[in-house]
Write an enzyme that holds these catalytic residues in place. Structure first.
Site, PDB file in Angstrom:
ATOM      1  N   SER A 137       0.839  -1.193   0.000  1.00 23.99           N
ATOM      2  CA  SER A 137       0.000   0.000   0.000  1.00 23.99           C
ATOM      3  C   SER A 137       0.879   1.250   0.000  1.00 23.99           C
ATOM      4  O   SER A 137       1.752   1.399  -0.849  1.00 23.99           O
ATOM      5  CB  SER A 137      -0.973  -0.029   1.191  1.00 23.99           C
ATOM      6  N   GLU A 246      -1.086  -3.002  -8.259  1.00 20.58           N
ATOM      7  CA  GLU A 246      -2.422  -3.324  -7.749  1.00 20.58           C
ATOM      8  C   GLU A 246      -3.115  -2.009  -7.437  1.00 20.58           C
ATOM      9  O   GLU A 246      -2.500  -0.952  -7.447  1.00 20.58           O
ATOM     10  CB  GLU A 246      -2.327  -4.227  -6.515  1.00 20.58           C
ATOM     11  N   HIS A 317      -4.195  -5.445  -1.718  1.00 14.00           N
ATOM     12  CA  HIS A 317      -4.895  -5.227  -0.454  1.00 14.00           C
ATOM     13  C   HIS A 317      -5.743  -6.443  -0.126  1.00 14.00           C
ATOM     14  O   HIS A 317      -6.961  -6.400   0.007  1.00 14.00           O
ATOM     15  CB  HIS A 317      -5.735  -3.951  -0.534  1.00 14.00           C
TER      16      HIS A 317
END
Length: 349
Positions: A137, A246, A317
């Site tokens: 992240s 992502e 995630h």
């Protein structure tokens, strides 16, 4: 590459200004009993997350490491949405980078704070004693910035709370959990190529083909954000690379725009392959009675670029995340739906 690979690989490329790019810096391989510190380089520990943290620490201990939790990982420590002011977070990270007893740093969570202190990080400490830094992240911004500036192999990998501390690691299939714990242990302690990464489910071929190159990437919106700063990855660092990314909580219209930003900057013309993680809360576009999904926008932006695209790979995630070390050569085979690490992520002592 042989297991005796040194901490700094002996290959260089040239940046846009004609100077040498940073050499690849592999962290020193961890040993059983080494100290790993869980810290808060971005978001704070939210009230109620203490059990997740404890479970995450237990998984790291299962890998054979001693674990210390930083004082920054405390619900009482916060500034707005972060665990501290940028200067505080940089001071904490720098202290860990300079401490010879600390052999690895694990982010307890992601967040929205890393960009606030990139210019305060002691890069000389990274160069002097490269250590594994684990997280995803917002932490991928840290990985990419340090890779750009120092060549550090950062680990896009599970975080302590919502990663190693998630229900999956506690309540999931024991065989798969053991497989992942063993994989992380080997990646962090063995100066040898890990080989084929184990898939949890069926990955998808969005565009056929096979390619090999160094892994580069992270959270897509953070990559685009980073490229607007002095810590941007140089264009040459994408040459022949396997771009992995992502995304979460974004409509596909935003992802389409971010991918076009990479196209316009020349990134998509330089990479050899693409690996897309598992999207989280990515919403399709409704076009009349039809839906435009993530696959549609990826292939639309790629256009006629004939590169392999492997998707729905186990990172993002979601838990568990496969460890993806930046700068390490990988083989992506979209036909066989496999992703392999061809080099060690760490170096011998």
């Amino acid at each position: 590459m042989p297991a005796s690979l040194s901490a700094v690989a002996d290959h260089r490329v040239v940046d846009q200004q004609g100077g040498p790019m940073p050499t690849i810096r592999r962290p020193r391989a961890l040993r059983s009993g080494d100290l790993v510190v869980v810290t808060a380089p971005s978001g704070r520990l939210e009230p109620g997350e203490e059990p997740l943290l404890a479970r995450g620490v237990a998984i790291l201990e299962r890998m054979g490491f001693r674990v210390r939790v930083s004082p920054m990982v405390d619900p009482a420590r916060s500034r707005w949405w972060a665990a501290g002011a940028p200067a505080e977070q940089a001071a904490e990270l720098n202290a860990l980078l300079r401490d010879p007893e600390v052999r690895a740093v694990v982010a307890h969570t992601g967040g929205q704070a890393t960009i606030g202190y990139l210019d305060l990080i002691d890069l000389d400490a990274v160069r002097a004693d490269p250590k594994p830094i684990l997280g995803y992240s917002d932490i991928s911004l840290l990985h990419m910035a340090l890779y750009a500036r120092t060549g550090l192999v950062g680990f896009h990998a599970d975080i302590a709370t919502h990663g190693f501390g998630s229900d999956w690691y506690t309540l999931g299939d024991e065989a798969r959990r053991s497989e992942l714990v063993d994989l992380y242990t080997r990646v962090l302690t063995k100066a040898e190529a890990p080989g084929v990464l184990p898939a949890r489910g069926t990955w998808e071929t969005w565009q056929p083909g096979r390619a090999q190159g160094p892994l580069v990437g992270g959270l897509l919106n953070r990559l685009v954000q980073l490229q607007a700063t002095p810590f941007a990855l140089a264009a040459e660092q994408f040459d022949g690379a396997v771009l992995f990314w992502e995304e979460l909580q974004r409509p596909v219209t935003r992802i389409w725009c971010d991918l076009h930003a990479l196209r316009l900057s020349g990134v998509l013309d330089r990479i050899a392959g693409m690996v897309v993680g598992i999207p989280s809360e990515v919403t399709p576009y409704e076009d009349g009675g039809d839906q435009v999904g993530l696959r549609d926008v990826v292939l639309d932006v790629l256009g006629q670029r004939d590169i392999p695209v492997l998707a729905q790979v186990d990172f993002g995630h979601t838990s568990p995340n496969l460890p993806l070390p930046l700068g390490v050569r990988a083989d992506v085979d979209a036909d066989k739906r496999t992703l392999s690490l061809l080099e060690p992520a760490v170096a011998e002592h």
